[in-house]
Every structure is written in structure tokens, then in C-alpha cells.
Scaffold this motif. Structure first.
Motif, PDB file in Angstrom:
ATOM      1  N   GLN A   4      -4.930 -22.768  13.865  1.00  0.00           N
ATOM      2  CA  GLN A   4      -4.355 -21.451  13.636  1.00  0.00           C
ATOM      3  C   GLN A   4      -2.852 -21.575  13.427  1.00  0.00           C
ATOM      4  OE1 GLN A   4      -5.633 -18.499  13.229  1.00  0.00           O
ATOM      5  NE2 GLN A   4      -3.655 -17.552  13.009  1.00  0.00           N
ATOM      6  N   PRO A   5      -2.331 -21.194  12.243  1.00  0.00           N
ATOM      7  CA  PRO A   5      -0.892 -21.341  11.983  1.00  0.00           C
ATOM      8  C   PRO A   5      -0.075 -20.381  12.822  1.00  0.00           C
ATOM      9  CG  PRO A   5      -1.926 -20.115  10.211  1.00  0.00           C
ATOM     10  CD  PRO A   5      -3.027 -20.564  11.129  1.00  0.00           C
ATOM     11  N   GLN A   6       1.114 -20.793  13.146  1.00  0.00           N
ATOM     12  CA  GLN A   6       2.046 -19.937  13.866  1.00  0.00           C
ATOM     13  C   GLN A   6       3.100 -19.427  12.900  1.00  0.00           C
ATOM     14  OE1 GLN A   6       1.641 -19.110  17.138  1.00  0.00           O
ATOM     15  NE2 GLN A   6      -0.275 -20.228  16.874  1.00  0.00           N
ATOM     16  N   LEU A   7       3.527 -18.204  13.080  1.00  0.00           N
ATOM     17  CA  LEU A   7       4.545 -17.623  12.205  1.00  0.00           C
ATOM     18  C   LEU A   7       5.858 -18.351  12.410  1.00  0.00           C
ATOM     19  CD1 LEU A   7       4.635 -15.228  10.211  1.00  0.00           C
ATOM     20  CD2 LEU A   7       5.731 -13.909  12.016  1.00  0.00           C
ATOM     21  N   ASP A   8       6.487 -18.758  11.298  1.00  0.00           N
ATOM     22  CA  ASP A   8       7.750 -19.481  11.336  1.00  0.00           C
ATOM     23  C   ASP A   8       8.831 -18.592  11.931  1.00  0.00           C
ATOM     24  OD1 ASP A   8       9.295 -21.696   8.945  1.00  0.00           O
ATOM     25  OD2 ASP A   8      10.127 -20.860  10.773  1.00  0.00           O
ATOM     26  N   THR A   9       9.465 -19.035  12.994  1.00  0.00           N
ATOM     27  CA  THR A   9      10.493 -18.222  13.646  1.00  0.00           C
ATOM     28  C   THR A   9      11.766 -18.132  12.825  1.00  0.00           C
ATOM     29  OG1 THR A   9      11.276 -20.148  14.866  1.00  0.00           O
ATOM     30  CG2 THR A   9       9.640 -18.754  15.946  1.00  0.00           C
ATOM     31  N   GLN A  10      11.854 -18.938  11.760  1.00  0.00           N
ATOM     32  CA  GLN A  10      13.013 -18.862  10.861  1.00  0.00           C
ATOM     33  C   GLN A  10      12.772 -17.918   9.694  1.00  0.00           C
ATOM     34  OE1 GLN A  10      15.887 -20.451  11.611  1.00  0.00           O
ATOM     35  NE2 GLN A  10      14.842 -21.019  13.483  1.00  0.00           N
ATOM     36  N   ALA A  11      11.735 -17.100   9.774  1.00  0.00           N
ATOM     37  CA  ALA A  11      11.389 -16.198   8.666  1.00  0.00           C
ATOM     38  C   ALA A  11      12.560 -15.286   8.343  1.00  0.00           C
ATOM     39  CB  ALA A  11      10.156 -15.363   9.020  1.00  0.00           C
ATOM     40  N   HIS A  12      12.614 -14.883   7.090  1.00  0.00           N
ATOM     41  CA  HIS A  12      13.677 -13.997   6.652  1.00  0.00           C
ATOM     42  C   HIS A  12      13.537 -12.632   7.311  1.00  0.00           C
ATOM     43  CE1 HIS A  12      14.869 -16.843   3.586  1.00  0.00           C
ATOM     44  NE2 HIS A  12      13.606 -16.954   3.236  1.00  0.00           N
ATOM     45  N   ALA A  13      14.627 -11.879   7.303  1.00  0.00           N
ATOM     46  CA  ALA A  13      14.579 -10.517   7.822  1.00  0.00           C
ATOM     47  C   ALA A  13      13.631  -9.695   6.974  1.00  0.00           C
ATOM     48  CB  ALA A  13      15.977  -9.903   7.780  1.00  0.00           C
ATOM     49  N   PRO A  14      12.926  -8.723   7.582  1.00  0.00           N
ATOM     50  CA  PRO A  14      11.989  -7.908   6.816  1.00  0.00           C
ATOM     51  C   PRO A  14      12.674  -7.186   5.676  1.00  0.00           C
ATOM     52  CG  PRO A  14      11.704  -7.555   9.181  1.00  0.00           C
ATOM     53  CD  PRO A  14      12.960  -8.360   9.007  1.00  0.00           C
ATOM     54  N   ALA A  15      11.908  -6.995   4.591  1.00  0.00           N
ATOM     55  CA  ALA A  15      12.421  -6.218   3.474  1.00  0.00           C
ATOM     56  C   ALA A  15      12.633  -4.784   3.915  1.00  0.00           C
ATOM     57  CB  ALA A  15      11.424  -6.265   2.314  1.00  0.00           C
ATOM     58  N   GLN A  16      13.522  -4.083   3.212  1.00  0.00           N
ATOM     59  CA  GLN A  16      13.782  -2.695   3.529  1.00  0.00           C
ATOM     60  C   GLN A  16      12.493  -1.896   3.403  1.00  0.00           C
ATOM     61  OE1 GLN A  16      16.720  -0.926   1.057  1.00  0.00           O
ATOM     62  NE2 GLN A  16      16.663   1.052   2.063  1.00  0.00           N
ATOM     63  N   THR A  17      12.160  -1.130   4.425  1.00  0.00           N
ATOM     64  CA  THR A  17      10.921  -0.368   4.422  1.00  0.00           C
ATOM     65  C   THR A  17      10.962   0.699   3.347  1.00  0.00           C
ATOM     66  OG1 THR A  17      10.570  -0.741   6.772  1.00  0.00           O
ATOM     67  CG2 THR A  17       9.438   1.147   5.786  1.00  0.00           C
ATOM     68  N   GLN A  18       9.858   0.823   2.589  1.00  0.00           N
ATOM     69  CA  GLN A  18       9.728   1.834   1.560  1.00  0.00           C
ATOM     70  C   GLN A  18       8.421   2.575   1.794  1.00  0.00           C
ATOM     71  OE1 GLN A  18      10.431   0.210  -2.426  1.00  0.00           O
ATOM     72  NE2 GLN A  18      11.105  -1.643  -1.395  1.00  0.00           N
ATOM     73  N   THR A  19       8.375   3.848   1.439  1.00  0.00           N
ATOM     74  CA  THR A  19       7.162   4.625   1.618  1.00  0.00           C
ATOM     75  C   THR A  19       6.820   5.370   0.343  1.00  0.00           C
ATOM     76  OG1 THR A  19       8.338   6.578   2.417  1.00  0.00           O
ATOM     77  CG2 THR A  19       7.633   4.986   4.070  1.00  0.00           C
ATOM     78  N   VAL A  20       5.539   5.613   0.166  1.00  0.00           N
ATOM     79  CA  VAL A  20       5.066   6.421  -0.946  1.00  0.00           C
ATOM     80  C   VAL A  20       3.960   7.320  -0.415  1.00  0.00           C
ATOM     81  CG1 VAL A  20       3.423   4.646  -1.671  1.00  0.00           C
ATOM     82  CG2 VAL A  20       4.118   6.408  -3.285  1.00  0.00           C
ATOM     83  N   SER A  21       3.975   8.587  -0.800  1.00  0.00           N
ATOM     84  CA  SER A  21       3.015   9.540  -0.271  1.00  0.00           C
ATOM     85  C   SER A  21       1.603   9.208  -0.737  1.00  0.00           C
ATOM     86  CB  SER A  21       3.370  10.966  -0.720  1.00  0.00           C
ATOM     87  OG  SER A  21       4.605  11.343  -0.173  1.00  0.00           O
ATOM     88  N   ARG A  22       0.657   9.337   0.172  1.00  0.00           N
ATOM     89  CA  ARG A  22      -0.752   9.190  -0.151  1.00  0.00           C
ATOM     90  C   ARG A  22      -1.521   9.955   0.911  1.00  0.00           C
ATOM     91  NH1 ARG A  22      -5.463   6.900   1.075  1.00  0.00           N
ATOM     92  NH2 ARG A  22      -6.745   6.012  -0.581  1.00  0.00           N
ATOM     93  N   ALA A  23      -2.224  10.989   0.519  1.00  0.00           N
ATOM     94  CA  ALA A  23      -2.973  11.771   1.493  1.00  0.00           C
ATOM     95  C   ALA A  23      -4.041  10.884   2.134  1.00  0.00           C
ATOM     96  CB  ALA A  23      -3.617  12.966   0.795  1.00  0.00           C
ATOM     97  N   PRO A  24      -4.250  10.976   3.462  1.00  0.00           N
ATOM     98  CA  PRO A  24      -3.574  11.905   4.360  1.00  0.00           C
ATOM     99  C   PRO A  24      -2.282  11.362   4.965  1.00  0.00           C
ATOM    100  CG  PRO A  24      -5.324  10.785   5.515  1.00  0.00           C
ATOM    101  CD  PRO A  24      -5.368  10.275   4.098  1.00  0.00           C
ATOM    102  N   GLY A  25      -1.989  10.080   4.750  1.00  0.00           N
ATOM    103  CA  GLY A  25      -0.786   9.518   5.344  1.00  0.00           C
ATOM    104  C   GLY A  25       0.153   8.958   4.294  1.00  0.00           C
ATOM    105  N   LYS A  26       0.917   7.950   4.666  1.00  0.00           N
ATOM    106  CA  LYS A  26       1.842   7.307   3.743  1.00  0.00           C
ATOM    107  C   LYS A  26       1.555   5.811   3.724  1.00  0.00           C
ATOM    108  CE  LYS A  26       5.750  10.500   4.232  1.00  0.00           C
ATOM    109  NZ  LYS A  26       7.172  10.623   4.640  1.00  0.00           N
ATOM    110  N   LEU A  27       1.874   5.193   2.590  1.00  0.00           N
ATOM    111  CA  LEU A  27       1.819   3.751   2.476  1.00  0.00           C
ATOM    112  C   LEU A  27       3.214   3.211   2.734  1.00  0.00           C
ATOM    113  CD1 LEU A  27      -0.364   3.418  -0.739  1.00  0.00           C
ATOM    114  CD2 LEU A  27      -1.108   3.272   1.638  1.00  0.00           C
ATOM    115  N   VAL A  28       3.323   2.245   3.623  1.00  0.00           N
ATOM    116  CA  VAL A  28       4.615   1.711   4.047  1.00  0.00           C
ATOM    117  C   VAL A  28       4.676   0.226   3.718  1.00  0.00           C
ATOM    118  CG1 VAL A  28       6.194   1.390   5.983  1.00  0.00           C
ATOM    119  CG2 VAL A  28       4.689   3.401   5.920  1.00  0.00           C
ATOM    120  N   LEU A  29       5.729  -0.178   3.021  1.00  0.00           N
ATOM    121  CA  LEU A  29       5.942  -1.580   2.661  1.00  0.00           C
ATOM    122  C   LEU A  29       6.922  -2.225   3.626  1.00  0.00           C
ATOM    123  CD1 LEU A  29       5.721  -3.948   0.533  1.00  0.00           C
ATOM    124  CD2 LEU A  29       7.755  -2.954  -0.523  1.00  0.00           C
ATOM    125  N   SER A  30       6.574  -3.401   4.126  1.00  0.00           N
ATOM    126  CA  SER A  30       7.479  -4.148   4.999  1.00  0.00           C
ATOM    127  C   SER A  30       7.115  -5.627   4.906  1.00  0.00           C
ATOM    128  CB  SER A  30       7.382  -3.650   6.449  1.00  0.00           C
ATOM    129  OG  SER A  30       6.078  -3.851   6.957  1.00  0.00           O
TER     130      SER A  30
END
Length: 261
Positions: A4-30
Motif C-alpha cells: 500500500q503506497p503512502q502519500l508523499d509528505t513532500q507533495a505540493h500545496a493543494p490547488a486553489q479550490t474551485q466550485t461549480v453548481s450541480r444540483a443538489p450540491g456542488k462539485l469541488v476541485l482540490s
């Protein structure tokens, strides 16, 4: 059983969160930032790549699609905020991580030696995956916008990766798709690659009406090149094309749709 791989602790900072409306909730990119989020990604990939495609040879007790590259990559995720379910993902290997590893994932299928002069400018993308219930277009648009942002942040000029074509029909559609696309999207000679295990497309009759997979169609519309003949992936029962796309060719509707260009 794979480790089972472990997440690299040197990973880059998350991308800026973006959202787009989709009923009933929202889709969030990160960007996946914890081991738990990585496992969510791997569960979605398993559902789509292994269970849905019925690849019995790749079934695993843990229900995860994972390999040694996962812990070294960044993982774009799209989440439905109403259910908190991860419904889309894209795996990204930066040029710096590929250099540290000594290879890209695609080198398991292709000889990429001709690309040595641009390796420091390549982001490798793979394992693109969208939940079957969310394939209306919004998820892939978010993933493409995050991909464009990631490439700019990494200061890379090229996107590389493999696009798969199912061999469920015996390979006839794969032959037809290759013949169709190579006529208009063949890479310049200096960017050609060679498959380690070539798919024998010359020995099969092409299907009458090529059915280009949606992801591959999106790459072509965005200015990607096909860099040579297809490889045969017997594990995933697919013919794989190696693609290279200059960032300058990235279609404006993907790069600018969410204001990241």
C-alpha cells in the motif's frame, strides 16, 4: 499483493479550490492532501477500472487500484459536496518527481528516449477517472482546469500520458480509431516513441465506424499529438496511445472556463 503506497509528505500545496453548481450540491476541485483522500481516489479507480470493466485478473481484496507511483504523484480530485463522495480524479507526476524516480509511468509501455531533451518540461497525467453517474461534462471540465493550472505552476510546457482504447470487440475499434486520428494528429518526428509490446493493428480489420473514447477525444480537441503506434496492455485489455500536448495548444475552453488561464 502490492504494498500500500503512502502519500508523499513532500507533495505540493493543494490547488486553489474551485466550485461549480450541480444540483443538489456542488462539485469541488482540490488536490488530495491526506492518506485517506488517496485511498478514496484508489477506491474510485478500482470501481471504474476493475469492477466496471470486469477485469477479473486485477481484482484485489482491498478494493483499491494502487501502484508504486501513487505515493509520488499529486492527485486532482473532484468531490460532490452534498455527498462528500470523490467523483473524479487525475494523477499527475511532475518533472521533478519523475527525475527523482528515474522514469515516468508510461515508460513501462513505451521507449521515450526521444523525449529526453524535454523531460524537465513534462507533466505526466494518468489514471483519469470519473464516476459513471457524473459523466455529463462538468467533472472533466474541472479536472482540465486544474490540470492547466498545475502545469503552469510547475512551469512545464508539455503534458504527456497514455490514452486507452478497449479491446472488448477484439481490437477492431482500436484499429479504426488509430487510423482515423493518426492522419491529423501525428506528432512531429522528433517526438515519436516506440511501444515495448506493439499492438498488432496491421493484422486486424478496422471497425466500420470508429468510436473514439471521450477522454481521447478531449485530448485531440485540445491539441494533443499521437506519438506513434499503439502499445498492447494485456492487463487492462486495451490498446494504449502515447500522447503529448504542448501547453500552448491547450484548448481555451478548458484553460479559461474557470478563470485559470
Amino acid at each position: 499483493m502490492q504494498r500500500q503506497p503512502q502519500l508523499d509528505t513532500q507533495a505540493h500545496a493543494p490547488a486553489q479550490t474551485q466550485t461549480v453548481s450541480r444540483a443538489p450540491g456542488k462539485l469541488v476541485l482540490s488536490m488530495a492532501s491526506t492518506p485517506d483522500e488517496l485511498r478514496e481516489v484508489q477506491r474510485l479507480r478500482y470501481k471504474v477500472f476493475i469492477e466496471t470493466m470486469g477485469l477479473a485478473a486485477l481484482k484485489r481484496d482491498d478494493g483499491l487500484d494502487s501502484d508504486e507511483f501513487d505515493g509520488h504523484c499529486d492527485h486532482l480530485i473532484v468531490r460532490d459536496s452534498s455527498s462528500l463522495e470523490v467523483v473524479g480524479t487525475y494523477r499527475l507526476l511532475s518533472a521533478a518527481r519523475a527525475h527523482k524516480l528515474g522514469r515516468m509511468y508510461s515508460e513501462g509501455e513505451f521507449d521515450l528516449s526521444r523525449l529526453n531533451v524535454i523531460r524537465s518540461r513534462i507533466v505526466e497525467a494518468g489514471r483519469a477517472c470519473i464516476h459513471p453517474d457524473y459523466r455529463g461534462g462538468s467533472v472533466i471540465m474541472l479536472l482540465w482546469s486544474g490540470l492547466a493550472e498545475y502545469m503552469r505552476r510547475e512551469r512545464c510546457d508539455f503534458l504527456a500520458g497514455c490514452a486507452s482504447i478497449s479491446l472488448a470487440d477484439g481490437g477492431h475499434n482500436a484499429v479504426a480509431v488509430y487510423h482515423k486520428l493518426v492522419q491529423s494528429h501525428l506528432a512531429p518526428a522528433e517526438y515519436r516513441v516506440t511501444p515495448h509490446l506493439p499492438f498488432p493493428y496491421t493484422k486486424l480489420d478496422p471497425a466500420q465506424s470508429p468510436q473514439v473514447p471521450a477522454l481521447l477525444k478531449g485530448y485531440m480537441r485540445s491539441g494533443a499529438w499521437i506519438c506513434g503506434e499503439p502499445a498492447w496492455d494485456p492487463d487492462f485489455e486495451s490498446a494504449d496511445l502515447f500522447l503529448l500536448m504542448p501547453l500552448a495548444n491547450l484548448d481555451a475552453r478548458y484553460a479559461k472556463h474557470y478563470g485559470v488561464a
